[in-house]
Write an enzyme that holds these catalytic residues in place. Structure first.
Site, PDB file in Angstrom:
ATOM      1  N   ASP A  17       0.693  -1.281  -0.025  1.00  0.00           N
ATOM      2  CA  ASP A  17       0.235   0.047  -0.138  1.00  0.00           C
ATOM      3  C   ASP A  17       0.764   1.226  -0.100  1.00  0.00           C
ATOM      4  O   ASP A  17       2.144   1.088   0.227  1.00  0.00           O
ATOM      5  CB  ASP A  17      -0.788  -0.001   1.275  1.00  0.00           C
ATOM      6  CG  ASP A  17      -1.733   1.460   1.607  1.00  0.00           C
ATOM      7  OD1 ASP A  17      -2.226   1.585   0.468  1.00  0.00           O
ATOM      8  OD2 ASP A  17      -1.500   1.707   2.454  1.00  0.00           O
ATOM      9  N   ASP A  19      -0.092   5.100   0.774  1.00  0.00           N
ATOM     10  CA  ASP A  19      -0.470   6.186   1.908  1.00  0.00           C
ATOM     11  C   ASP A  19      -0.489   5.611   3.290  1.00  0.00           C
ATOM     12  O   ASP A  19      -1.077   4.644   3.383  1.00  0.00           O
ATOM     13  CB  ASP A  19      -1.772   6.816   1.627  1.00  0.00           C
ATOM     14  CG  ASP A  19      -1.468   7.616   0.228  1.00  0.00           C
ATOM     15  OD1 ASP A  19      -0.682   8.600  -0.012  1.00  0.00           O
ATOM     16  OD2 ASP A  19      -2.291   7.208  -0.589  1.00  0.00           O
ATOM     17  N   LYS A 254      11.869   7.006  40.679  1.00  0.00           N
ATOM     18  CA  LYS A 254      11.077   6.429  41.882  1.00  0.00           C
ATOM     19  C   LYS A 254      10.728   4.830  41.613  1.00  0.00           C
ATOM     20  O   LYS A 254      10.855   4.415  42.476  1.00  0.00           O
ATOM     21  CB  LYS A 254       9.938   7.261  41.897  1.00  0.00           C
ATOM     22  CG  LYS A 254      10.247   8.403  42.900  1.00  0.00           C
ATOM     23  CD  LYS A 254       8.866   9.195  43.406  1.00  0.00           C
ATOM     24  CE  LYS A 254       8.473   9.927  42.614  1.00  0.00           C
ATOM     25  NZ  LYS A 254       7.843  11.004  42.155  1.00  0.00           N
ATOM     26  N   GLU A 312      11.811   9.445  26.147  1.00  0.00           N
ATOM     27  CA  GLU A 312      12.324   9.470  27.341  1.00  0.00           C
ATOM     28  C   GLU A 312      13.975   8.738  27.402  1.00  0.00           C
ATOM     29  O   GLU A 312      14.130   7.702  27.342  1.00  0.00           O
ATOM     30  CB  GLU A 312      11.494   8.564  28.198  1.00  0.00           C
ATOM     31  CG  GLU A 312      10.299   8.982  28.234  1.00  0.00           C
ATOM     32  CD  GLU A 312       9.390   8.347  29.288  1.00  0.00           C
ATOM     33  OE1 GLU A 312       9.571   7.520  29.982  1.00  0.00           O
ATOM     34  OE2 GLU A 312       8.057   8.923  29.529  1.00  0.00           O
TER      35      GLU A 312
HETATM   36  N1  RBF Z   1       7.811   1.554  28.436  1.00  0.00           N
HETATM   37  C1  RBF Z   1       7.204   0.777  28.263  1.00  0.00           C
HETATM   38  O1  RBF Z   1       5.983   0.632  28.622  1.00  0.00           O
HETATM   39  N2  RBF Z   1       7.699  -0.481  27.414  1.00  0.00           N
HETATM   40  C2  RBF Z   1       8.845  -0.429  26.994  1.00  0.00           C
HETATM   41  O2  RBF Z   1       9.038  -1.444  26.219  1.00  0.00           O
HETATM   42  C3  RBF Z   1       9.823   0.404  27.415  1.00  0.00           C
HETATM   43  N3  RBF Z   1      11.187   0.420  26.932  1.00  0.00           N
HETATM   44  C4  RBF Z   1      11.813   1.545  27.517  1.00  0.00           C
HETATM   45  C5  RBF Z   1      13.275   1.193  26.980  1.00  0.00           C
HETATM   46  C6  RBF Z   1      14.275   2.143  27.457  1.00  0.00           C
HETATM   47  C7  RBF Z   1      15.631   2.207  27.064  1.00  0.00           C
HETATM   48  C8  RBF Z   1      13.720   3.243  28.311  1.00  0.00           C
HETATM   49  C9  RBF Z   1      14.508   4.481  29.039  1.00  0.00           C
HETATM   50  C10 RBF Z   1      12.295   3.581  28.531  1.00  0.00           C
HETATM   51  C11 RBF Z   1      11.596   2.483  28.110  1.00  0.00           C
HETATM   52  N4  RBF Z   1      10.397   2.571  28.621  1.00  0.00           N
HETATM   53  C12 RBF Z   1       9.388   1.593  28.309  1.00  0.00           C
HETATM   54  C13 RBF Z   1       9.566   3.880  29.527  1.00  0.00           C
HETATM   55  C14 RBF Z   1       9.561   3.555  30.801  1.00  0.00           C
HETATM   56  O3  RBF Z   1       8.408   2.874  31.133  1.00  0.00           O
HETATM   57  C15 RBF Z   1       9.726   5.161  31.094  1.00  0.00           C
HETATM   58  O4  RBF Z   1      10.806   5.610  30.903  1.00  0.00           O
HETATM   59  C16 RBF Z   1       9.121   5.172  32.864  1.00  0.00           C
HETATM   60  O5  RBF Z   1       8.113   4.840  32.824  1.00  0.00           O
HETATM   61  C17 RBF Z   1       9.608   6.554  33.112  1.00  0.00           C
HETATM   62  O6  RBF Z   1       8.597   7.553  32.980  1.00  0.00           O
HETATM   63 MG    MG Z   2      -2.901   3.049   3.302  1.00  0.00          MG
END
Ligand code: RBF
Ligand code: MG
Length: 382
Positions: A17, A19, A254, A312
Site C-alpha cells: 500500500d 499512503d 522512583k 524518554e
Molecule cells: N515503557 C514501556 O511501557 N515499554 C517499553 O518497552 C519501554 N522500553 C523502554 C526502554 C528504554 C531504554 C527506556 C529508557 C524506557 C522504556 N520505557 C518503556 C519507558 C519507561 O516505562 C519510562 O521511561 C518510565 O515509565 C519513566 O517514565
Molecule cells: Mg494506507
C-alpha cells in the site's frame, strides 16, 4: 519463539500500500485540512483520522463533509480540496523503513506491486519524487483502475494476476483496516503496520501486526532477510533533538530506578510524529557536563499506557545530582525494538537494562561511535 511457530506461509511476491504504509500522507492531510476548515470556522480534530485512513478520496471526503457538517456537497468539497493537495505530492516524506524495504526487495529481485486506493495519476506524482521507487514496482494499480477500491479484494487480485503469482503466495503490507480486509478477502498473507496508534484491536485479522516497517521480518514469509541489523541494533538515518530536561512523570527513578531525562515535547510534535514509537539509542550531550551514551524510548509506554507520546532518554552514566532545566542534546543513531507491554514491573525493568547493555556495546562500533563528535551535542545555545 520456535522457528516453526514464527514461519508463516511462504510467499513469492509483495503487494504494498502507499499512503500511510510507505508515505507519511497523514501529515499532509492534517496540514491541508487545518487550513481548509478555517474557512468554515471549524477546527480540525484528529479524532476523525481513523475514519478516513485507507478510504478512497471520495469516501474520505464524504466522511469529512458529514463529520464537520460542512455546507457543501462531497463533490464541491473535493473540487476545492484537490488543488490544495495536488502541488504538495512531492512534499510527502517516506516513512521510516520504506526506502530500505523497497531497495531490499528490488535488490533481491522479489516481485513487487503497488496497490493504492489513490487515483493512478496521484500515485505517479507521489512516487516520482522518491528515487528508485517507480522502477522497483513491476505493477502499479490505482483505485480508479478497478471497479471497487479496498476493502474490496479486487485491487489485490488484479495485482497478483499481473504479477503472475497465486494470491496465497502474495504478502500484503497495509496500514489501514480497509486494506487489511481487502488483502484477507483476496486470500493473501497480510502484515498490518497501523498508521494510527493504539488501535491494534482492529487488526486481529492480520497474519502479523508490527509497529513500523523497522519491525518487518521478511524471513517469516520465506523472503530474503534484511542484512543491516548489527549486534541487535538497526542503524537509522541519524536525527537530532534537544531542549531543556523536564521532570516528566518523575516515575523513572522512583518506580523503576531508571532515571530518564525527559525532554519537553513542546515544539517537537512534528518531529516526534515522524518517528515510530520504539526503543532507540545514541549520544546525549549536556552542555556543562559532557557527552554520554544513551538509550531511550519514544511512545506511549504501553506498560503505563500514557496518553501522550513522550521521548524518554536514559543517560547511561551515574550522575550525583539531577539536571532538570539543563539543555540536553540528542543524536539518535539506531533502533533496538518496538515498545512492549510487560506483565510485571520487574520484567519491564529487566528489558530496559538489557536495552542499556545493547546500546552501551553497539555505541562502541565505529558506525555509531563517530557521532559522538557531532557538533550538535556540544553547541550551547538552542
Ligand atoms: N515503557 C514501556 O511501557 N515499554 C517499553 O518497552 C519501554 N522500553 C523502554 C526502554 C528504554 C531504554 C527506556 C529508557 C524506557 C522504556 N520505557 C518503556 C519507558 C519507561 O516505562 C519510562 O521511561 C518510565 O515509565 C519513566 O517514565
Ligand atoms: Mg494506507
Amino acid at each position: 519463539m520456535s522457528v516453526e511457530s514464527s514461519l508463516k506461509m511462504l510467499v513469492s511476491g509483495v503487494i504494498l500500500d502507499l499512503d500511510g504504509t510507505l508515505l507519511n500522507t497523514d501529515a499532509l492531510v492534517v496540514g491541508v485540512m487545518k487550513v481548509f476548515l478555517v474557512k468554515y470556522s471549524k477546527q480540525w480534530d484528529g479524532r476523525e483520522v481513523h475514519k478516513i485512513v485507507g478510504k478512497t478520496p471520495i469516501e474520505a471526503s464524504a466522511v469529512i463533509v458529514q463529520e464537520y457538517g460542512l455546507p457543501c456537497s462531497t463533490e464541491e468539497f473535493m473540487s476545492e480540496i484537490t488543488p490544495m493537495f495536488s502541488d504538495q505530492w512531492c512534499n510527502i516524506k517516506a516513512l521510516p523503513g520504506a526506502c530500505r524495504l523497497i531497495k531490499h526487495l528490488a535488490d533481491h529481485k522479489v516481485p513487487m506491486a503497488l496497490a493504492s486506493n489513490s487515483p493512478r495519476a496521484n500515485i505517479d506524482a507521489k512516487i516520482n519524487c522518491h528515487q528508485g521507487w517507480k522502477e522497483s514496482f513491476s505493477v502499479i494499480i490505482g483505485g480508479d483502475e478497478v471497479r471497487a477500491g479496498k476493502p474490496s479484494p479486487e485491487i489485490f487480485l488484479e495485482a497478483a494476476n499481473r504479477l503472475n503469482i497465486e494470491p496465497s503466495r502474495c504478502l500484503v503490507i497495509e496500514d489501514s483496516v480497509p486494506g487489511l480486509t481487502g488483502g484477507k478477502a483476496a486470500g493473501m498473507q497480510v502484515v498490518a503496520v497501523p498508521s494510527i496508534p493504539k488501535q491494534s484491536d482492529l487488526f486481529t485479522a492480520a497474519d502479523d501486526l508490527i509497529n513500523s516497517l523497522l519491525d518487518l521480518h521478511l524471513e517469516k514469509w520465506g523472503l530474503p532477510p534484511f542484512e543491516d541489523w548489527i549486534e541487535g541494533t538497526l542503524p537509522i538515518e541519524p536525527w537530532h533533538i534537544g531542549g531543556p530536561v523536564i521532570k516528566g512523570y518523575g516515575r523513572g527513578s522512583k518506580v523503576l530506578g531508571i532515571p530518564t531525562a525527559n525532554l519537553s515535547t513542546e515544539g517537537y510534535s512534528d518531529l516526534l510524529s515522524q518517528h515510530p514509537s520504539g526503543v532507540y539509542f545514541g549520544w546525549a550531550g549536556l552542555s556543562t557536563r559532557g557527552v554520554y551514551k544513551m538509550a531511550m524510548s519514544i511512545g506511549w509506554n504501553p506498560y503505563f499506557n500514557n496518553t501522550e507520546k513522550t521521548i524518554e532518554p536514559w543517560l547511561l552514566h551515574e550522575f550525583k545530582d539531577d539536571f532538570y532545566g539543563e539543555d540536553l542534546r540528542l543524536v539518535i543513531v539506531g533502533y533496538i525494538r518496538p515498545e512492549a507491554n510487560f506483565s510485571t514491573l520487574e520484567s519491564l525493568i529487566a528489558k530496559i537494562h538489557e536495552d542499556g547493555r545493547v546500546a552501551e556495546k553497539a555505541l562502541d562500533l565505529p558506525l555509531y561511535s563517530k557521532y559522538k563528535d557531532d557538533l550538535f551535542l556540544r553547541s550551547s545555545s538552542l
